[in-house]
Enzyme design. Structure first.
Site, PDB file in Angstrom:
ATOM      1  N   LEU A   1      36.494  43.595  27.605  1.00 22.97           N
ATOM      2  CA  LEU A   1      37.910  43.220  27.662  1.00 22.97           C
ATOM      3  C   LEU A   1      38.812  44.436  27.864  1.00 22.97           C
ATOM      4  CD1 LEU A   1      38.041  40.566  24.789  1.00 22.97           C
ATOM      5  CD2 LEU A   1      37.495  40.234  27.215  1.00 22.97           C
ATOM      6  N   HIS A   2      39.933  44.185  28.510  1.00 27.17           N
ATOM      7  CA  HIS A   2      40.929  45.232  28.749  1.00 27.17           C
ATOM      8  C   HIS A   2      42.322  44.625  28.591  1.00 27.17           C
ATOM      9  CE1 HIS A   2      41.247  43.240  32.607  1.00 27.17           C
ATOM     10  NE2 HIS A   2      39.962  43.422  32.807  1.00 27.17           N
TER      11      HIS A   2
ATOM     12  N   HIS B   1      43.059  41.209  30.071  1.00 27.07           N
ATOM     13  CA  HIS B   1      42.614  40.052  29.274  1.00 27.07           C
ATOM     14  C   HIS B   1      43.588  39.811  28.110  1.00 27.07           C
ATOM     15  CE1 HIS B   1      38.467  41.232  30.857  1.00 27.07           C
ATOM     16  NE2 HIS B   1      38.592  39.967  31.231  1.00 27.07           N
TER      17      HIS B   1
ATOM     18  N   LYS C   1      44.088  38.349  39.654  1.00 31.48           N
ATOM     19  CA  LYS C   1      43.253  39.331  40.371  1.00 31.48           C
ATOM     20  C   LYS C   1      42.147  38.580  41.108  1.00 31.48           C
ATOM     21  CE  LYS C   1      40.198  42.235  38.673  1.00 31.48           C
ATOM     22  NZ  LYS C   1      39.045  42.017  39.598  1.00 31.48           N
ATOM     23  N   ASP C   2      41.638  37.533  40.435  1.00 28.85           N
ATOM     24  CA  ASP C   2      40.663  36.650  41.091  1.00 28.85           C
ATOM     25  C   ASP C   2      41.433  35.439  41.624  1.00 28.85           C
ATOM     26  OD1 ASP C   2      37.955  37.908  40.320  1.00 28.85           O
ATOM     27  OD2 ASP C   2      39.067  37.863  38.449  1.00 28.85           O
TER      28      ASP C   2
ATOM     29  N   GLN D   1      39.421  32.531  42.855  1.00 28.81           N
ATOM     30  CA  GLN D   1      38.782  31.848  41.724  1.00 28.81           C
ATOM     31  C   GLN D   1      39.775  30.906  41.044  1.00 28.81           C
ATOM     32  OE1 GLN D   1      36.028  33.698  38.670  1.00 28.81           O
ATOM     33  NE2 GLN D   1      37.930  33.918  37.567  1.00 28.81           N
TER      34      GLN D   1
ATOM     35  N   SER E   1      40.144  45.812  35.552  1.00 30.54           N
ATOM     36  CA  SER E   1      38.930  45.027  35.774  1.00 30.54           C
ATOM     37  C   SER E   1      37.849  45.543  34.842  1.00 30.54           C
ATOM     38  CB  SER E   1      38.478  45.218  37.226  1.00 30.54           C
ATOM     39  OG  SER E   1      37.145  44.783  37.374  1.00 30.54           O
TER      40      SER E   1
HETATM   41  O1  PAF Z   1      36.617  35.965  36.024  1.00 31.85           O
HETATM   42  C1  PAF Z   1      35.619  36.014  35.264  1.00 31.85           C
HETATM   43  O2  PAF Z   1      35.506  36.876  34.397  1.00 31.85           O
HETATM   44  C2  PAF Z   1      34.521  34.980  35.430  1.00 31.85           C
HETATM   45  O3  PAF Z   1      34.366  34.634  36.753  1.00 31.85           O
HETATM   46  C3  PAF Z   1      34.734  33.725  34.550  1.00 31.85           C
HETATM   47  C4  PAF Z   1      35.988  32.982  34.942  1.00 31.85           C
HETATM   48  C5  PAF Z   1      34.828  34.132  33.085  1.00 31.85           C
HETATM   49  C6  PAF Z   1      33.542  32.778  34.702  1.00 31.85           C
HETATM   50  O4  PAF Z   1      32.351  33.348  34.285  1.00 31.85           O
END
Ligand code: PAF
Length: 280
Positions: free
Chosen positions: A32-33, A36, A150-151, A154, A186
């Protein structure tokens, strides 16, 4: 800080919060950073309790060495979360607890957004992400779930997932948190040495340059500019794309009515880094 490895124990503690409909969830792979922490802080503002999962999900890695080397720092993660005010529970199940006996990803129909960029370069990645998030969602049943931009791709995939599975969960996208020098935070940055960390700032510098030149230059000129900048750097560019923010399709021409975002994936030695920036 309460750390749960077993589903039953977590569910017991969550029971009183169910009636209030205010359970927040932040899925993470640990290491974690501050990025998060900003998600957890945001979740604590709107929810009575927040679950942070820490689980390095094997089904979303297309490269076994990347999976093996992914940083695992549970003790530090717990200490970091303890600095926050509010009710936070950590859920860190093992693979069997989460997946059962078969560790496979489900095949989802995530649509065209899943075959762009990360989907093209990391085969099966989004099925793996969707599978693990769906498993977590169905155990935790959060009201709100928080994901970093950042993602960015996703985040769109998760929105699609809750639509497909008709889950009553609000998905909240949160801004990218950057180091003072612009580098997007990250977990993978933990694998970079001092010089690599410095060199990696080129990614956000290039994105900023693209943003500042976006009105003046054509997409082709911007693509060329980025290619040249990477040639002069110590990073290997995997892709640079200017995409429509809604469809995530790469564009070759700009239209006034559309929103665009620039995306980069690049390697610093064997560490893969991604970043993106809104352009208009
Ligand atoms: O972004 C992430 O850290 C991962 O892709 C996630 C969403 C925790 C799923 O494993």
């Amino acid at each position: 800080m309460m750390v749960f490895t077993k589903t039953e124990n977590l569910l017991k503690i969550l029971l009183p919060y169910r009636a209030q409909n205010k359970i927040g969830f932040i899925p993470t792979m640990g290491a974690l950073h501050t990025g998060h922490l900003s998600l957890v802080k945001k979740a604590l503002e709107k929810n009575d309790c927040v679950v942070v999962s820490i689980f390095v999900n094997p089904t979303q890695f297309d490269n076994s060495s990347d999976l093996k080397k992914y940083p695992r720092t549970l003790e530090k993660d717990v200490t970091l979360l303890e600095t926050l005010q509010g009710t936070v529970y950590i859920f860190t199940p093992d693979t069997k607890t989460l997946y059962g006996e078969t560790v496979n990803s489900k095949k989802y129909r995530l649509g065209a957004i899943a075959s762009e960029m990360e989907g093209r370069h990391r085969k099966g990645h989004f099925d793996g992400v969707a599978t693990v998030i769906s498993l977590f969602f169905k155990v935790i049943l959060p009201n709100n779930a928080y994901f970093g931009q950042k993602d960015f791709q996703q985040l769109q995939i998760i929105k699609k997932l809750v639509e497909i599975e008709k889950l009553p969960i609000k998905i909240i996208g949160c801004p990218i948190v950057r180091e003072k020098n612009g580098l997007a935070m990250s977990s993978r940055n933990k694998r970079l040495g001092q010089q690599q960390l410095e060199n990696a700032t080129i990614i956000s510098k290039i994105l900023k340059e693209v943003r500042s030149q976006f009105k003046k230059k054509s997409i082709q000129e911007l693509n060329k500019l980025v290619e040249n900048r990477f040639k002069q750097s110590s990073l290997q560019l995997e892709y640079f794309e200017i995409a429509n923010e809604k469809t995530l399709k790469t564009v070759s021409r700009k239209r006034k009515e559309n929103k665009y975002r620039a995306f980069i994936a690049a390697f610093s030695k064997e560490v893969r880094l991604i970043d993106n920036m809104a352009l208009n």
